[in-house]
Design a protein around this motif. Structure first.
Motif, PDB file in Angstrom:
ATOM      1  N   LEU A  75       0.824  -1.202   0.000  1.00  0.00           N
ATOM      2  CA  LEU A  75       0.000   0.000   0.000  1.00  0.00           C
ATOM      3  C   LEU A  75       0.867   1.264   0.000  1.00  0.00           C
ATOM      4  CD1 LEU A  75      -2.923   0.902  -0.049  1.00  0.00           C
ATOM      5  CD2 LEU A  75      -2.903   0.934   2.451  1.00  0.00           C
ATOM      6  N   LEU A 134       1.934   1.750  -3.545  1.00  0.00           N
ATOM      7  CA  LEU A 134       0.786   2.112  -4.372  1.00  0.00           C
ATOM      8  C   LEU A 134       0.384   3.569  -4.172  1.00  0.00           C
ATOM      9  CD1 LEU A 134      -1.152  -1.199  -3.775  1.00  0.00           C
ATOM     10  CD2 LEU A 134      -0.474  -0.372  -6.024  1.00  0.00           C
ATOM     11  N   LYS A 135       0.520   4.065  -2.949  1.00  0.00           N
ATOM     12  CA  LYS A 135       0.157   5.451  -2.667  1.00  0.00           C
ATOM     13  C   LYS A 135       1.136   6.444  -3.292  1.00  0.00           C
ATOM     14  CE  LYS A 135      -2.491   4.768   1.588  1.00  0.00           C
ATOM     15  NZ  LYS A 135      -2.564   4.994   3.054  1.00  0.00           N
ATOM     16  N   ARG A 138      -2.587   8.664  -9.500  1.00  0.00           N
ATOM     17  CA  ARG A 138      -3.956   8.137  -9.426  1.00  0.00           C
ATOM     18  C   ARG A 138      -4.427   7.646 -10.793  1.00  0.00           C
ATOM     19  NH1 ARG A 138      -6.465   9.249  -4.589  1.00  0.00           N
ATOM     20  NH2 ARG A 138      -8.518   8.833  -5.467  1.00  0.00           N
ATOM     21  N   ASP A 154      -3.507  -5.209  -0.259  1.00  0.00           N
ATOM     22  CA  ASP A 154      -3.225  -3.795  -0.454  1.00  0.00           C
ATOM     23  C   ASP A 154      -3.668  -3.333  -1.835  1.00  0.00           C
ATOM     24  OD1 ASP A 154      -2.174  -3.783   2.051  1.00  0.00           O
ATOM     25  OD2 ASP A 154      -0.084  -3.492   1.453  1.00  0.00           O
ATOM     26  N   LEU A 155      -3.485  -4.186  -2.845  1.00  0.00           N
ATOM     27  CA  LEU A 155      -3.931  -3.835  -4.193  1.00  0.00           C
ATOM     28  C   LEU A 155      -5.445  -3.663  -4.218  1.00  0.00           C
ATOM     29  CD1 LEU A 155      -3.443  -3.403  -7.227  1.00  0.00           C
ATOM     30  CD2 LEU A 155      -3.648  -5.894  -7.513  1.00  0.00           C
ATOM     31  N   ALA A 174      -6.295  -0.328  -2.900  1.00  0.00           N
ATOM     32  CA  ALA A 174      -5.920   0.728  -3.837  1.00  0.00           C
ATOM     33  C   ALA A 174      -6.895   0.828  -4.996  1.00  0.00           C
ATOM     34  CB  ALA A 174      -4.506   0.476  -4.359  1.00  0.00           C
ATOM     35  N   GLN A 224     -10.396   2.164  -3.643  1.00  0.00           N
ATOM     36  CA  GLN A 224     -10.381   3.570  -3.220  1.00  0.00           C
ATOM     37  C   GLN A 224      -9.878   4.515  -4.307  1.00  0.00           C
ATOM     38  OE1 GLN A 224      -8.272   3.966   0.509  1.00  0.00           O
ATOM     39  NE2 GLN A 224      -9.580   2.476   1.567  1.00  0.00           N
ATOM     40  N   ILE A 258      -6.900   4.732  -5.546  1.00  0.00           N
ATOM     41  CA  ILE A 258      -5.519   5.177  -5.321  1.00  0.00           C
ATOM     42  C   ILE A 258      -4.724   5.060  -6.617  1.00  0.00           C
ATOM     43  CG2 ILE A 258      -3.377   4.637  -4.078  1.00  0.00           C
ATOM     44  CD1 ILE A 258      -5.177   3.803  -1.709  1.00  0.00           C
ATOM     45  N   ILE A 259      -5.006   4.006  -7.417  1.00  0.00           N
ATOM     46  CA  ILE A 259      -4.511   3.900  -8.795  1.00  0.00           C
ATOM     47  C   ILE A 259      -5.714   3.631  -9.693  1.00  0.00           C
ATOM     48  CG2 ILE A 259      -2.218   3.099  -8.111  1.00  0.00           C
ATOM     49  CD1 ILE A 259      -3.062   0.269  -8.985  1.00  0.00           C
TER      50      ILE A 259
END
Length: 307
Positions: free
Chosen positions: A215, A218-219, A223, A240-241, A244, A247, A249-250
């Motif tokens: 995560l 990824l952050k 985006r 974590d993916l 992401a 939400q 995030i990507i």
């Protein structure tokens, strides 16, 4: 020499089975059509002088139960499932050819890139549900491609993308001096995470690469960025993916490999911004034949060395 083949892709390909039996009289293949459970491998390999393996885990404990084993031929390219030190300590040879399926995996990676940035996958699924979404995404042309692991497949991908005027951010444990061009730059992972429009993974699974993409990593990504893994499950932390992708995030991801295969997390698999395939990156027909024939050639070289 008694030869046993556990990997499903080889065992179900009649051309490869025929070629193997042309050279060896005593052959047993995996007729079940599914991967043999780890607990049953010793029983299957029993009395074998030679085995052809795909993703089966070859551990010291398994080798100790196979006193006749002399050579392991790898169907495929990754060696993370084979304990090489344990093999060599027991005088078991390992036959392997790097890059034999590189075109197949690189082509799938390119396909993922196009499907993700042009919304081919998501809008196709929407249309099947009666949704007419005209969002055609964005060009792949001119984007910044982050490649972690610039070996055979990474270099093949760069070649395939030559017509797309992309810029490449490269990261590897060794900076390959042969890779030289105004659009090729070796960078640290931090820079690659922050500046790439696509990040694609082409490393083996090791203690250093396990959960490499978590995560925190990824952050750091844009985006609007996309993540692709056609290498090995476990390099990406799947929980974590999922966070992401849920939400935003990507923007999206594509997975051909998983921490557990087949994967069990249906919530992850059903996400609209995730493309999933069943570990078929190296399974183009041409690659299947090349990998199988390579394994056979290693067995023949070993056999001939004793004649």
């Amino acid at each position: 020499m008694k030869v046993k083949v556990s990997t499903v892709a080889f065992s179900t390909n009649q051309l490869l089975v025929k070629e193997l039996k042309r050279h060896f009289q005593d052959v047993e293949i995996n007729e079940k059509g599914v991967r043999i459970p780890e607990s049953e491998l010793a029983s299957f390999y029993k009395d074998a002088d030679a085995i052809i393996v795909g993703l089966e885990k070859i551990t010291p404990e398994l080798l100790d139960r196979l006193p006749n084993l002399k050579i392991i031929a790898k169907y495929g390219v990754g060696l993370d499932n084979i304990n090489l030190e344990a093999c060599y300590a027991r005088n078991v040879s390992v036959g392997w050819t790097g890059g034999v399926n590189k075109r197949s995996v690189a082509e799938m990676t390119l396909g993922f890139m196009l499907a993700l940035c042009r919304n081919l996958y998501s809008t196709s699924n929407q249309l099947k549900s009666g949704i007419w979404n005209k969002n055609g995404g964005s060009h792949l042309t001119g984007k910044t491609i982050g490649i972690i692991g610039v070996g055979n497949i990474g270099k093949e991908l760069i070649s395939l993308l030559s017509g797309f005027q992309c810029n490449f951010l490269l990261n590897d444990i060794v900076e390959n001096k042969e890779l030289d061009g105004s659009n090729l730059t070796f960078v640290d992972k931090e820079t690659l995470f922050k500046e790439s429009d696509f990040i694609t993974l082409h490393t083996p699974l090791t203690t250093e690469t396990n959960n490499l993409i978590d995560l925190e990593a990824l952050k750091k990504m844009k985006r609007t960025a996309f993540l692709i893994n056609t290498a090995r499950g476990g390099i990406i932390n799947e929980l974590d993916l999922k966070i992401a992708l849920e939400q935003g995030i990507i923007a999206g991801a594509a997975l051909d490999v998983y921490e557990t295969e087949p994967p069990q997390d249906l919530e992850l698999l059903r996400l609209e911004n995730l493309i999933t395939t069943p570990h078929t990156g190296g399974n183009a027909l041409e690659a299947v034949l090349a990998m199988g024939n390579s394994a056979i050639e290693h067995l023949l070289k070993f056999k001939n060395s004793y004649n």
